[in-house]
Motif scaffolding. Structure first.
Motif, PDB file in Angstrom:
ATOM      1  N   PRO A  57      42.249  35.139  56.577  1.00 19.35           N
ATOM      2  CA  PRO A  57      42.522  36.091  56.028  1.00 19.35           C
ATOM      3  C   PRO A  57      41.530  37.274  55.956  1.00 19.35           C
ATOM      4  CG  PRO A  57      41.820  34.248  54.373  1.00 19.35           C
ATOM      5  CD  PRO A  57      42.324  33.942  55.634  1.00 19.35           C
ATOM      6  N   CYS A  58      41.869  38.759  55.348  1.00 17.89           N
ATOM      7  CA  CYS A  58      40.693  39.474  55.485  1.00 17.89           C
ATOM      8  C   CYS A  58      40.768  40.465  54.207  1.00 17.89           C
ATOM      9  CB  CYS A  58      40.855  40.273  56.649  1.00 17.89           C
ATOM     10  SG  CYS A  58      42.408  41.457  56.780  1.00 17.89           S
ATOM     11  N   GLN A  99      31.796  42.788  36.817  1.00 17.10           N
ATOM     12  CA  GLN A  99      30.694  42.837  35.677  1.00 17.10           C
ATOM     13  C   GLN A  99      29.344  43.224  36.369  1.00 17.10           C
ATOM     14  OE1 GLN A  99      31.718  42.509  32.410  1.00 17.10           O
ATOM     15  NE2 GLN A  99      29.901  43.188  31.648  1.00 17.10           N
ATOM     16  N   ILE A 100      29.025  42.271  37.215  1.00 22.08           N
ATOM     17  CA  ILE A 100      27.790  42.390  38.136  1.00 22.08           C
ATOM     18  C   ILE A 100      27.550  43.872  38.571  1.00 22.08           C
ATOM     19  CG2 ILE A 100      26.640  41.115  39.965  1.00 22.08           C
ATOM     20  CD1 ILE A 100      27.833  38.753  39.096  1.00 22.08           C
ATOM     21  N   HIS A 101      28.606  44.283  39.447  1.00 19.42           N
ATOM     22  CA  HIS A 101      28.624  45.458  39.987  1.00 19.42           C
ATOM     23  C   HIS A 101      28.631  46.637  39.264  1.00 19.42           C
ATOM     24  CE1 HIS A 101      30.016  42.972  43.760  1.00 19.42           C
ATOM     25  NE2 HIS A 101      28.800  43.508  44.387  1.00 19.42           N
ATOM     26  N   GLY A 102      28.630  46.716  38.029  1.00 17.91           N
ATOM     27  CA  GLY A 102      28.477  47.509  37.054  1.00 17.91           C
ATOM     28  C   GLY A 102      29.889  48.554  36.863  1.00 17.91           C
ATOM     29  N   GLY A 103      30.925  47.787  37.109  1.00 19.69           N
ATOM     30  CA  GLY A 103      32.180  48.290  36.746  1.00 19.69           C
ATOM     31  C   GLY A 103      32.678  49.066  38.211  1.00 19.69           C
ATOM     32  N   GLY A 104      32.261  48.701  39.242  1.00 22.63           N
ATOM     33  CA  GLY A 104      32.555  49.427  40.448  1.00 22.63           C
ATOM     34  C   GLY A 104      33.111  48.389  41.463  1.00 22.63           C
ATOM     35  N   CYS A 105      33.598  47.503  41.369  1.00 24.26           N
ATOM     36  CA  CYS A 105      34.003  46.317  42.150  1.00 24.26           C
ATOM     37  C   CYS A 105      35.174  46.812  43.107  1.00 24.26           C
ATOM     38  CB  CYS A 105      34.018  45.214  41.664  1.00 24.26           C
ATOM     39  SG  CYS A 105      33.968  43.618  42.968  1.00 24.26           S
ATOM     40  N   SER A 106      35.318  47.205  44.259  1.00 26.05           N
ATOM     41  CA  SER A 106      36.528  47.251  45.056  1.00 26.05           C
ATOM     42  C   SER A 106      37.066  46.127  45.741  1.00 26.05           C
ATOM     43  CB  SER A 106      36.131  48.472  45.936  1.00 26.05           C
ATOM     44  OG  SER A 106      35.299  47.660  47.040  1.00 26.05           O
ATOM     45  N   ASP A 107      37.975  46.425  46.209  1.00 31.01           N
ATOM     46  CA  ASP A 107      38.792  44.992  46.960  1.00 31.01           C
ATOM     47  C   ASP A 107      37.568  44.486  48.058  1.00 31.01           C
ATOM     48  OD1 ASP A 107      41.070  45.781  45.711  1.00 31.01           O
ATOM     49  OD2 ASP A 107      42.100  45.658  47.414  1.00 31.01           O
ATOM     50  N   ASP A 108      37.067  45.279  48.679  1.00 33.33           N
ATOM     51  CA  ASP A 108      36.097  45.014  49.803  1.00 33.33           C
ATOM     52  C   ASP A 108      34.871  44.376  49.147  1.00 33.33           C
ATOM     53  OD1 ASP A 108      37.608  45.773  51.599  1.00 33.33           O
ATOM     54  OD2 ASP A 108      36.630  47.636  52.102  1.00 33.33           O
ATOM     55  N   SER A 109      34.287  45.103  47.950  1.00 34.87           N
ATOM     56  CA  SER A 109      33.201  44.529  47.512  1.00 34.87           C
ATOM     57  C   SER A 109      33.324  43.191  46.845  1.00 34.87           C
ATOM     58  CB  SER A 109      32.857  45.413  46.266  1.00 34.87           C
ATOM     59  OG  SER A 109      32.335  46.773  46.630  1.00 34.87           O
ATOM     60  N   PHE A 110      34.713  42.832  46.354  1.00 30.65           N
ATOM     61  CA  PHE A 110      35.000  41.439  46.013  1.00 30.65           C
ATOM     62  C   PHE A 110      35.051  40.669  46.857  1.00 30.65           C
ATOM     63  CE2 PHE A 110      38.250  38.409  44.144  1.00 30.65           C
ATOM     64  CZ  PHE A 110      37.484  37.774  43.371  1.00 30.65           C
ATOM     65  N   TRP A 111      35.762  41.058  48.061  1.00 27.12           N
ATOM     66  CA  TRP A 111      35.841  40.187  49.226  1.00 27.12           C
ATOM     67  C   TRP A 111      34.375  39.811  49.753  1.00 27.12           C
ATOM     68  CZ3 TRP A 111      39.469  37.635  51.742  1.00 27.12           C
ATOM     69  CH2 TRP A 111      39.419  37.149  52.837  1.00 27.12           C
ATOM     70  N   TYR A 112      33.434  40.696  49.739  1.00 21.17           N
ATOM     71  CA  TYR A 112      32.183  40.235  50.264  1.00 21.17           C
ATOM     72  C   TYR A 112      31.302  39.438  49.078  1.00 21.17           C
ATOM     73  CZ  TYR A 112      33.180  44.298  53.389  1.00 21.17           C
ATOM     74  OH  TYR A 112      33.676  45.022  54.039  1.00 21.17           O
TER      75      TYR A 112
END
Length: 191
Positions: free
Chosen positions: A158-159, A64-77
């Motif tokens: 984990p990564c 929601q916050i990332h405007g609908g474009g939250c990848s695996d990496d983005s979610f991790w960060y």
């Protein structure tokens, strides 16, 4: 290092500096004054704490916050960024990811196009995952020494995200509005 000590370090860095890079420097300096075993424990604790917000509900909040474009990496960060908000906001988010709508850091972003967000404003903090390793390596001179120390202790490092809870389509606008009403109002997505 127990969880209280972990949060003391995290919140101490928050009080010393507001900029993420300055916070990391303060945290690194604090860690370098501790025994190597505590640096290992800090990293382990960081991932135990992070694991509590590695959920489908939290991924939906990030989406929601990332405007609908939250990848695996983005979610991790994003998960490390939530930890960086401090214990009180973190604990609220564990109980209800929609409570992130209360975070001043997000309130400042609401209504602004993503392209106007500065690097320091983005709700991600990838570098937090590396600070203990940097401190460990600087003290020992051994590259990737923290990884080896964690492995020797049988501790996981984990990564990638592995969300727990009920899996659902976090890009489903109607479902996100139902589950995350406040964040959906602040950061509306279109279907």
């Amino acid at each position: 290092m127990d969880e209280d000590s972990f949060w003391t370090l995290m919140e101490g860095s928050q009080q010393q500096a507001g900029d993420p890079d300055q916070r990391l420097e303060a945290l690194r300096e604090q860690l370098m004054q501790r025994p190597l075993a505590e640096i290992v424990q800090f990293q382990s604790c960081l991932h135990r704490v992070r694991r509590r917000i590695d959920t489908w509900e939290m991924w939906a909040a990030a989406e929601q916050i990332h405007g609908g474009g939250c990848s695996d990496d983005s979610f991790w960060y994003f998960q490390f960024w939530v930890v960086g908000l401090g214990r009180e906001l973190y604990e609220k988010a564990v109980a209800d990811p929609d409570s992130l709508a209360e975070a001043p850091e997000l309130r400042r972003l609401a209504g602004r196009p993503l392209k106007t967000w500065s690097d320091g404003e983005w709700p991600d903090w990838e570098s937090l995952d590396y600070v203990a390793g940097e401190a460990f390596d600087m003290l020992t001179g051994e590259e990737e020494g923290l990884e080896k120390a964690l492995e020797a202790e049988g501790l996981d490092n984990p990564c990638n995200p592995e969300p727990s809870g009920e899996a659902w389509d976090v890009r489903n606008v109607d479902e996100a509005c139902r589950r995350l009403p406040r964040l959906s109002r602040m950061f509306p997505l279109t279907g």
